[in-house]
Write a protein that holds these residues in place. Structure first.
Motif, mmCIF file in Angstrom:
data_model
loop_
_atom_site.group_PDB
_atom_site.id
_atom_site.type_symbol
_atom_site.label_atom_id
_atom_site.label_comp_id
_atom_site.label_asym_id
_atom_site.label_seq_id
_atom_site.Cartn_x
_atom_site.Cartn_y
_atom_site.Cartn_z
ATOM 1 N N SER A 30 95.758 -18.893 71.838
ATOM 2 C CA SER A 30 97.263 -19.190 72.147
ATOM 3 C C SER A 30 98.200 -19.508 70.988
ATOM 4 O O SER A 30 99.163 -19.200 70.646
ATOM 5 C CB SER A 30 97.317 -20.049 73.322
ATOM 6 N N ARG B 114 96.443 -12.915 80.054
ATOM 7 C CA ARG B 114 96.827 -14.208 80.500
ATOM 8 C C ARG B 114 97.872 -14.362 79.020
ATOM 9 O O ARG B 114 98.889 -15.015 79.087
ATOM 10 C CB ARG B 114 95.668 -14.912 80.372
ATOM 11 N N ASP C 248 101.258 -12.689 79.476
ATOM 12 C CA ASP C 248 101.977 -13.379 80.514
ATOM 13 C C ASP C 248 102.554 -14.726 80.112
ATOM 14 O O ASP C 248 103.517 -14.918 80.409
ATOM 15 C CB ASP C 248 101.117 -13.836 81.733
ATOM 16 N N TYR D 249 90.559 -20.707 74.460
ATOM 17 C CA TYR D 249 92.021 -20.149 74.815
ATOM 18 C C TYR D 249 93.070 -20.762 74.132
ATOM 19 O O TYR D 249 93.823 -20.207 73.462
ATOM 20 C CB TYR D 249 92.382 -20.521 76.521
ATOM 21 N N ALA E 94 91.474 -12.026 79.560
ATOM 22 C CA ALA E 94 92.223 -13.106 78.803
ATOM 23 C C ALA E 94 93.698 -12.518 77.908
ATOM 24 O O ALA E 94 94.462 -13.265 77.930
ATOM 25 C CB ALA E 94 91.104 -13.642 77.774
#
Length: 282
Positions: free
Chosen positions: A129, A157, A160, A125, A154
């Motif tokens: 990101s 996520r 968000d 992750y 994912a």
């Protein structure tokens, strides 16, 4: 997410898994990539997804090779140029981030780690990101690659946490049929589409190997777009190898035409994806 009347056809001509020795028709040199891109654009493709090879035909993330390919395709075609940030499964994460230095129109962003045959395609992750934020900062539009249903969660996520990508559009691509990922079946594809977050504005799908045609048909029927190419499939029909990526694009364009969703122009593709126009002035 409204159904788009036309069909975005992406060609993925090379990939990082197949060897030039086993498949001499695989376009690995810059000259071969340019010829392939020109032919595939004429056949109906509006975006090209690139993995780059070095002088020995091995996968590379060397900046000089990537930049030369981006510049050549931008000069010779009007295709949306998308660079893979996956490289090969053996490339280190920090080197994969440097792909953005070549200033592509778009980049792939795989939304999770997945088993990839006997290997592991690593996408923790934190890497996802970082790539998302750097793409926003550099005004590069990501295409979110979904190999499994958990990758859909994912993606939600990431949105968000960081908001919308540059350009305000969210385009995803379901990669199905990879050993270790979601199967290349219409049922699996429909399950993934039903889970997409509301921010998604368009989606495409590809089926690896023999799942190529069922997934193409299911994607068109469900309002999605298509990715084809020798990265994903080197067999045109039983006992008939693919000789040129153009063959796969032509067939995809025929399918789209039959479904009354003909291949869209590169201009329409740019509008669909929200990409920044980096082409040299005429």
């Amino acid at each position: 997410m409204a159904t788009t009347p036309g069909t975005l056809i992406t060609v993925a001509p090379t990939g990082a898994e197949l060897s030039k020795g086993d498949f001499p028709q695989l376009p690995t040199t810059l000259e071969e990539l340019v010829e392939t891109a020109v032919a595939c654009e004429a056949a109906g493709a509006s975006m090209i997804h690139l993995h780059i090879r070095d002088a020995e035909h091995r996968p590379t993330l060397d900046h000089g090779h990537l930049k030369a390919a981006v510049d050549a395709l931008r000069e010779q075609t009007s295709l949306v140029v998308q660079l893979s940030t996956g490289g090969s499964v053996h490339d280190p994460l920090e080197q994969r981030l440097t792909v953005l230095d070549a200033e592509p129109d778009s980049c792939s962003l795989t939304c999770g780690t997945t088993n990839f045959g006997d290997d592991v395609f690593l996408n923790p992750y934190g890497f996802m990101s970082d790539l998302y934020v750097q793409a926003q900062e550099r005004e590069v539009v990501p295409e979110f690659e979904l190999f499994d249903l958990g990758h859909v969660a994912a993606l939600a996520r990431l949105i968000d946490a960081h908001g919308l990508p540059f350009g305000g559009k969210v385009h995803v691509d379901f990669v199905t049929g990879v050993p270790g990922g979601m199967p290349g079946t219409p049922a699996a594809l429909v399950a993934g589409v039903s889970m997409l977050p509301a921010e998604v504005t368009s989606w495409s799908a590809t089926g690896i190997g023999r799942t190529h045609l069922p997934i193409a048909a299911a994607a068109l029927a469900a309002g999605g777009h298509l990715r084809v190419g020798m990265e994903d499939n080197v067999v045109f029909a039983r006992g008939v190898p693919v000789q040129h990526n153009r063959e796969l694009v032509e067939r995809a364009a025929r399918l789209a035409e039959l479904m009354q969703r003909p291949a869209m122009s590169t201009g329409d593709a740019r509008a669909l994806l929200g990409v920044k126009d980096r082409r040299p002035a005429a």
